[in-house]
Design a protein around this motif. Structure first.
Motif, PDB file in Angstrom:
ATOM      1  N   GLN A  23       0.982  -1.033   0.097  1.00 18.93           N
ATOM      2  CA  GLN A  23      -0.183   0.016   0.071  1.00 18.93           C
ATOM      3  C   GLN A  23       0.744   1.517  -0.130  1.00 18.93           C
ATOM      4  O   GLN A  23       0.467   2.338  -0.635  1.00 18.93           O
ATOM      5  CB  GLN A  23      -0.868   0.055   1.224  1.00 18.93           C
ATOM      6  CG  GLN A  23      -1.851  -1.168   1.135  1.00 18.93           C
ATOM      7  CD  GLN A  23      -3.015  -0.643   0.129  1.00 18.93           C
ATOM      8  OE1 GLN A  23      -2.906   0.027  -0.846  1.00 18.93           O
ATOM      9  NE2 GLN A  23      -4.309  -1.537   0.253  1.00 18.93           N
ATOM     10  N   MET A  24       1.996   1.365   0.877  1.00 16.11           N
ATOM     11  CA  MET A  24       2.756   2.322   0.633  1.00 16.11           C
ATOM     12  C   MET A  24       3.495   2.711  -0.541  1.00 16.11           C
ATOM     13  O   MET A  24       3.392   3.802  -1.130  1.00 16.11           O
ATOM     14  CB  MET A  24       3.932   2.131   1.705  1.00 16.11           C
ATOM     15  CG  MET A  24       3.455   2.282   3.055  1.00 16.11           C
ATOM     16  SD  MET A  24       4.819   1.536   4.169  1.00 16.11           S
ATOM     17  CE  MET A  24       6.149   2.790   3.896  1.00 16.11           C
ATOM     18  N   GLY A  25       3.894   1.444  -1.468  1.00 11.79           N
ATOM     19  CA  GLY A  25       4.441   1.699  -2.631  1.00 11.79           C
ATOM     20  C   GLY A  25       3.442   2.099  -3.677  1.00 11.79           C
ATOM     21  O   GLY A  25       3.764   2.915  -4.528  1.00 11.79           O
ATOM     22  N   LYS A  26       2.250   1.664  -3.741  1.00 15.31           N
ATOM     23  CA  LYS A  26       1.098   2.000  -4.489  1.00 15.31           C
ATOM     24  C   LYS A  26       0.844   3.476  -4.434  1.00 15.31           C
ATOM     25  O   LYS A  26       0.717   4.314  -5.157  1.00 15.31           O
ATOM     26  CB  LYS A  26      -0.030   1.094  -4.269  1.00 15.31           C
ATOM     27  CG  LYS A  26      -1.370   1.438  -5.135  1.00 15.31           C
ATOM     28  CD  LYS A  26      -2.427   0.360  -5.194  1.00 15.31           C
ATOM     29  CE  LYS A  26      -3.496   0.557  -5.856  1.00 15.31           C
ATOM     30  NZ  LYS A  26      -3.532   2.142  -6.413  1.00 15.31           N
ATOM     31  N   ALA A  27       0.762   4.041  -3.017  1.00 14.69           N
ATOM     32  CA  ALA A  27       0.306   5.469  -2.682  1.00 14.69           C
ATOM     33  C   ALA A  27       1.621   6.237  -3.255  1.00 14.69           C
ATOM     34  O   ALA A  27       1.083   7.196  -3.904  1.00 14.69           O
ATOM     35  CB  ALA A  27       0.298   5.590  -1.308  1.00 14.69           C
ATOM     36  N   THR A  28       2.619   5.817  -3.476  1.00 10.55           N
ATOM     37  CA  THR A  28       4.052   6.722  -3.946  1.00 10.55           C
ATOM     38  C   THR A  28       3.818   6.820  -5.273  1.00 10.55           C
ATOM     39  O   THR A  28       3.800   7.623  -5.986  1.00 10.55           O
ATOM     40  CB  THR A  28       5.217   6.059  -3.150  1.00 10.55           C
ATOM     41  OG1 THR A  28       5.210   6.061  -1.820  1.00 10.55           O
ATOM     42  CG2 THR A  28       6.498   6.688  -3.990  1.00 10.55           C
ATOM     43  N   LEU A  29       3.483   5.552  -6.159  1.00 14.57           N
ATOM     44  CA  LEU A  29       3.507   5.620  -7.449  1.00 14.57           C
ATOM     45  C   LEU A  29       2.307   6.157  -7.844  1.00 14.57           C
ATOM     46  O   LEU A  29       2.202   7.003  -9.031  1.00 14.57           O
ATOM     47  CB  LEU A  29       3.552   4.165  -8.029  1.00 14.57           C
ATOM     48  CG  LEU A  29       4.572   3.309  -7.851  1.00 14.57           C
ATOM     49  CD1 LEU A  29       4.591   1.795  -8.112  1.00 14.57           C
ATOM     50  CD2 LEU A  29       5.859   3.675  -8.341  1.00 14.57           C
ATOM     51  N   ASP A  30       1.157   6.199  -7.305  1.00 16.96           N
ATOM     52  CA  ASP A  30       0.069   6.977  -7.580  1.00 16.96           C
ATOM     53  C   ASP A  30       0.138   8.572  -7.530  1.00 16.96           C
ATOM     54  O   ASP A  30      -0.261   9.199  -8.271  1.00 16.96           O
ATOM     55  CB  ASP A  30      -1.212   6.565  -6.838  1.00 16.96           C
ATOM     56  CG  ASP A  30      -1.577   5.164  -7.115  1.00 16.96           C
ATOM     57  OD1 ASP A  30      -1.330   4.492  -8.052  1.00 16.96           O
ATOM     58  OD2 ASP A  30      -2.446   4.534  -6.277  1.00 16.96           O
ATOM     59  N   ARG A  31       0.928   8.896  -6.375  1.00 16.93           N
ATOM     60  CA  ARG A  31       1.102  10.245  -6.296  1.00 16.93           C
ATOM     61  C   ARG A  31       2.297  10.920  -7.067  1.00 16.93           C
ATOM     62  O   ARG A  31       2.160  11.994  -7.429  1.00 16.93           O
ATOM     63  CB  ARG A  31       1.439  10.752  -4.752  1.00 16.93           C
ATOM     64  CG  ARG A  31       1.486  11.934  -4.344  1.00 16.93           C
ATOM     65  CD  ARG A  31       1.834  12.360  -3.025  1.00 16.93           C
ATOM     66  NE  ARG A  31       1.718  13.702  -2.714  1.00 16.93           N
ATOM     67  CZ  ARG A  31       2.073  14.284  -1.467  1.00 16.93           C
ATOM     68  NH1 ARG A  31       2.030  13.285  -0.622  1.00 16.93           N
ATOM     69  NH2 ARG A  31       2.247  15.638  -1.429  1.00 16.93           N
ATOM     70  N   PHE A  32       3.337  10.087  -7.601  1.00 15.04           N
ATOM     71  CA  PHE A  32       4.304  10.601  -8.242  1.00 15.04           C
ATOM     72  C   PHE A  32       4.518   9.743  -9.531  1.00 15.04           C
ATOM     73  O   PHE A  32       5.129   8.706  -9.571  1.00 15.04           O
ATOM     74  CB  PHE A  32       5.666  10.562  -7.457  1.00 15.04           C
ATOM     75  CG  PHE A  32       5.696  11.266  -6.181  1.00 15.04           C
ATOM     76  CD1 PHE A  32       5.755  12.745  -6.110  1.00 15.04           C
ATOM     77  CD2 PHE A  32       5.334  10.591  -4.900  1.00 15.04           C
ATOM     78  CE1 PHE A  32       5.606  13.520  -5.088  1.00 15.04           C
ATOM     79  CE2 PHE A  32       5.277  11.521  -3.778  1.00 15.04           C
ATOM     80  CZ  PHE A  32       5.416  12.758  -3.910  1.00 15.04           C
ATOM     81  N   PRO A  33       3.912  10.170 -10.621  1.00 16.05           N
ATOM     82  CA  PRO A  33       3.918   9.473 -12.020  1.00 16.05           C
ATOM     83  C   PRO A  33       5.133   9.226 -12.354  1.00 16.05           C
ATOM     84  O   PRO A  33       5.302   8.521 -13.246  1.00 16.05           O
ATOM     85  CB  PRO A  33       3.009  10.148 -12.778  1.00 16.05           C
ATOM     86  CG  PRO A  33       2.556  11.468 -12.101  1.00 16.05           C
ATOM     87  CD  PRO A  33       2.893  11.511 -10.770  1.00 16.05           C
TER      88      PRO A  33
END
Length: 62
Positions: A23-33
């Motif tokens: 979830q942490m990695g997904k949130a980072t990838l979603d926020r910073f394309p």
């Protein structure tokens, strides 16, 4: 930070150790394309060692 910790009073529930870094990695990838990949390591511990030698040795019946 919000994905990992959640609200200060409630925290965030994670059904598994693996879900938290996912979830942490997904949130980072979603926020910073501009980030194309991310790698997180988290120990797969199911207990936290605690030194109870300084506590009273009392048996608590539930």
């Amino acid at each position: 930070m919000d994905t990992f910790f959640g609200p200060p009073k409630e925290g965030v529930y994670s059904p598994s150790v693996q879900r938290t870094p996912y979830q942490m990695g997904k949130a980072t990838l979603d926020r910073f394309p501009d980030i194309s990949s991310i790698q997180l390591n988290m120990p797969n511990l199911h207990f936290l060692p605690v030194n109870l030698s300084s506590k009273d040795n009392q048996i608590v019946k539930v």
